[in-house]
Scaffold this motif. Structure first.
Motif, PDB file in Angstrom:
ATOM      1  N   LEU A 121       0.851  -1.189   0.000  1.00 17.74           N
ATOM      2  CA  LEU A 121       0.000   0.000   0.000  1.00 17.74           C
ATOM      3  C   LEU A 121       0.887   1.238   0.000  1.00 17.74           C
ATOM      4  CD1 LEU A 121      -2.775   1.393   0.310  1.00 17.74           C
ATOM      5  CD2 LEU A 121      -2.493   1.130   2.789  1.00 17.74           C
ATOM      6  N   LEU A 122       0.699   2.105  -0.981  1.00 17.72           N
ATOM      7  CA  LEU A 122       1.443   3.363  -1.033  1.00 17.72           C
ATOM      8  C   LEU A 122       0.760   4.372  -0.119  1.00 17.72           C
ATOM      9  CD1 LEU A 122       2.102   3.498  -4.858  1.00 17.72           C
ATOM     10  CD2 LEU A 122       3.750   2.996  -3.075  1.00 17.72           C
ATOM     11  N   THR A 123       1.500   4.943   0.784  1.00 12.35           N
ATOM     12  CA  THR A 123       0.951   5.901   1.741  1.00 12.35           C
ATOM     13  C   THR A 123       1.831   7.141   1.803  1.00 12.35           C
ATOM     14  OG1 THR A 123       2.198   4.961   3.580  1.00 12.35           O
ATOM     15  CG2 THR A 123      -0.006   4.052   3.176  1.00 12.35           C
ATOM     16  N   GLY A 124       1.339   8.148   2.495  1.00 13.86           N
ATOM     17  CA  GLY A 124       2.126   9.355   2.719  1.00 13.86           C
ATOM     18  C   GLY A 124       1.437  10.594   2.211  1.00 13.86           C
ATOM     19  N   ARG A 125       1.940  11.719   2.663  1.00 15.49           N
ATOM     20  CA  ARG A 125       1.434  13.021   2.231  1.00 15.49           C
ATOM     21  C   ARG A 125       2.402  13.593   1.213  1.00 15.49           C
ATOM     22  NH1 ARG A 125      -0.456  16.471   7.273  1.00 15.49           N
ATOM     23  NH2 ARG A 125      -2.530  16.422   6.403  1.00 15.49           N
ATOM     24  N   ILE A 126       1.869  14.430   0.341  1.00 14.68           N
ATOM     25  CA  ILE A 126       2.656  15.062  -0.708  1.00 14.68           C
ATOM     26  C   ILE A 126       2.683  16.560  -0.440  1.00 14.68           C
ATOM     27  CG2 ILE A 126       2.885  15.404  -3.203  1.00 14.68           C
ATOM     28  CD1 ILE A 126       3.003  12.455  -2.289  1.00 14.68           C
ATOM     29  N   GLY A 127       3.836  17.173  -0.576  1.00 17.26           N
ATOM     30  CA  GLY A 127       3.930  18.615  -0.428  1.00 17.26           C
ATOM     31  C   GLY A 127       5.021  19.039   0.531  1.00 17.26           C
ATOM     32  N   PRO A 128       5.229  20.356   0.673  1.00 21.93           N
ATOM     33  CA  PRO A 128       6.323  20.877   1.486  1.00 21.93           C
ATOM     34  C   PRO A 128       6.250  20.482   2.961  1.00 21.93           C
ATOM     35  CG  PRO A 128       5.207  22.666   0.288  1.00 21.93           C
ATOM     36  CD  PRO A 128       4.467  21.408   0.023  1.00 21.93           C
ATOM     37  N   GLU A 129       5.063  20.360   3.509  1.00 21.85           N
ATOM     38  CA  GLU A 129       4.932  19.984   4.914  1.00 21.85           C
ATOM     39  C   GLU A 129       4.696  18.476   5.065  1.00 21.85           C
ATOM     40  OE1 GLU A 129       2.581  22.564   3.819  1.00 21.85           O
ATOM     41  OE2 GLU A 129       4.187  23.993   4.148  1.00 21.85           O
ATOM     42  N   SER A 130       5.079  17.716   4.070  1.00 21.54           N
ATOM     43  CA  SER A 130       4.799  16.276   4.082  1.00 21.54           C
ATOM     44  C   SER A 130       5.852  15.503   4.857  1.00 21.54           C
ATOM     45  CB  SER A 130       4.742  15.752   2.649  1.00 21.54           C
ATOM     46  OG  SER A 130       6.052  15.710   2.107  1.00 21.54           O
ATOM     47  N   ASP A 131       5.674  14.209   4.849  1.00 17.07           N
ATOM     48  CA  ASP A 131       6.638  13.331   5.497  1.00 17.07           C
ATOM     49  C   ASP A 131       7.748  12.926   4.532  1.00 17.07           C
ATOM     50  OD1 ASP A 131       5.165  11.715   3.852  1.00 17.07           O
ATOM     51  OD2 ASP A 131       4.522  10.309   5.403  1.00 17.07           O
ATOM     52  N   GLY A 132       8.009  13.776   3.561  1.00 12.19           N
ATOM     53  CA  GLY A 132       9.108  13.540   2.641  1.00 12.19           C
ATOM     54  C   GLY A 132       8.720  12.883   1.328  1.00 12.19           C
ATOM     55  N   GLN A 133       7.434  12.648   1.085  1.00 14.97           N
ATOM     56  CA  GLN A 133       7.023  12.014  -0.165  1.00 14.97           C
ATOM     57  C   GLN A 133       7.058  13.033  -1.302  1.00 14.97           C
ATOM     58  OE1 GLN A 133       6.741   8.864  -0.385  1.00 14.97           O
ATOM     59  NE2 GLN A 133       6.719   8.428   1.796  1.00 14.97           N
ATOM     60  N   HIS A 161       5.866  10.247  -6.187  1.00 14.90           N
ATOM     61  CA  HIS A 161       5.242   9.224  -5.349  1.00 14.90           C
ATOM     62  C   HIS A 161       3.713   9.360  -5.418  1.00 14.90           C
ATOM     63  CE1 HIS A 161       4.897   6.435  -1.923  1.00 14.90           C
ATOM     64  NE2 HIS A 161       3.943   7.249  -1.476  1.00 14.90           N
ATOM     65  N   GLY A 162       3.227  10.587  -5.408  1.00 14.83           N
ATOM     66  CA  GLY A 162       1.789  10.831  -5.533  1.00 14.83           C
ATOM     67  C   GLY A 162       1.252  10.375  -6.876  1.00 14.83           C
ATOM     68  N   TYR A 163       1.993  10.654  -7.951  1.00 18.01           N
ATOM     69  CA  TYR A 163       1.585  10.191  -9.277  1.00 18.01           C
ATOM     70  C   TYR A 163       1.527   8.662  -9.318  1.00 18.01           C
ATOM     71  CZ  TYR A 163       2.255  14.851 -11.355  1.00 18.01           C
ATOM     72  OH  TYR A 163       2.172  16.176 -11.682  1.00 18.01           O
ATOM     73  N   GLU A 164       2.521   8.013  -8.727  1.00 21.30           N
ATOM     74  CA  GLU A 164       2.551   6.544  -8.709  1.00 21.30           C
ATOM     75  C   GLU A 164       1.353   5.993  -7.935  1.00 21.30           C
ATOM     76  OE1 GLU A 164       5.340   2.764  -7.367  1.00 21.30           O
ATOM     77  OE2 GLU A 164       5.954   4.781  -6.774  1.00 21.30           O
ATOM     78  N   ALA A 165       1.045   6.597  -6.793  1.00 22.05           N
ATOM     79  CA  ALA A 165      -0.090   6.152  -5.989  1.00 22.05           C
ATOM     80  C   ALA A 165      -1.397   6.327  -6.773  1.00 22.05           C
ATOM     81  CB  ALA A 165      -0.148   6.917  -4.670  1.00 22.05           C
ATOM     82  N   ALA A 166      -1.568   7.473  -7.413  1.00 22.14           N
ATOM     83  CA  ALA A 166      -2.782   7.729  -8.198  1.00 22.14           C
ATOM     84  C   ALA A 166      -2.903   6.743  -9.355  1.00 22.14           C
ATOM     85  CB  ALA A 166      -2.773   9.165  -8.721  1.00 22.14           C
ATOM     86  N   ARG A 167      -1.779   6.432  -9.983  1.00 20.57           N
ATOM     87  CA  ARG A 167      -1.785   5.476 -11.096  1.00 20.57           C
ATOM     88  C   ARG A 167      -2.229   4.098 -10.623  1.00 20.57           C
ATOM     89  NH1 ARG A 167       1.427   1.888 -14.196  1.00 20.57           N
ATOM     90  NH2 ARG A 167       1.311   2.349 -16.406  1.00 20.57           N
ATOM     91  N   HIS A 168      -1.683   3.645  -9.487  1.00 21.08           N
ATOM     92  CA  HIS A 168      -2.070   2.324  -8.972  1.00 21.08           C
ATOM     93  C   HIS A 168      -3.549   2.298  -8.574  1.00 21.08           C
ATOM     94  CE1 HIS A 168       1.689   0.190  -9.217  1.00 21.08           C
ATOM     95  NE2 HIS A 168       2.321   1.225  -8.675  1.00 21.08           N
ATOM     96  N   ALA A 169      -4.035   3.342  -7.940  1.00 18.73           N
ATOM     97  CA  ALA A 169      -5.454   3.392  -7.572  1.00 18.73           C
ATOM     98  C   ALA A 169      -6.319   3.345  -8.833  1.00 18.73           C
ATOM     99  CB  ALA A 169      -5.754   4.645  -6.750  1.00 18.73           C
ATOM    100  N   GLY A 170      -5.934   4.105  -9.849  1.00 18.59           N
ATOM    101  CA  GLY A 170      -6.677   4.117 -11.105  1.00 18.59           C
ATOM    102  C   GLY A 170      -6.684   2.764 -11.797  1.00 18.59           C
TER     103      GLY A 170
END
Length: 115
Positions: free
Chosen positions: A64-76, A80-89
């Motif tokens: 499961l790909l997890t994490g937040r995206i952006g400047p205040e994120s946990d480093g993702q 990584h967000g594109y990859e997560a969206a692709r897998h969900a799609g």
């Protein structure tokens, strides 16, 4: 697949061949995921609409790909967000394939949302 064009009552043929296009693009659909929460319905048909819910960004190996995206994120990263969206799609498309047997039966995606 035949689709009725209401504006002039002609029948129009639709030759998309979605699965052939996916193959040409080198995209392999994963197995349709099973529900991961306390529900057993991931899609519901009503008339000519198919409602799908509860799909996660699961990789084919079950990760499961997890994490937040952006400047205040946990480093993702954005990647990584594109990859997560692709897998969900892809998981949603796999569920559609499993339910409809033929992806060319899909005429339109009405809404996609995420949390």
């Amino acid at each position: 697949v035949m689709k009725n064009n209401n504006s002039d009552n002609r029948m129009m043929r639709r030759f998309v061949h979605i699965e052939k296009k996916l193959e040409e693009l080198g995209i392999e659909l994963p197995p349709a995921p099973s529900p991961k929460a306390n529900y057993n319905i991931v899609c519901h048909a009503s008339g000519n609409m198919m409602y799908i819910s509860g799909h996660l960004p699961l990789k084919p190996d079950g990760t499961l790909l997890t994490g937040r995206i952006g400047p205040e994120s946990d480093g993702q990263t954005i990647e990584h967000g594109y990859e997560a969206a692709r897998h969900a799609g892809l998981n949603i498309i796999s569920t559609l394939k499993g339910q409809l047997q033929d992806l060319d039966r899909v005429h339109q995606i009405v809404k996609v949302s995420s949390v």
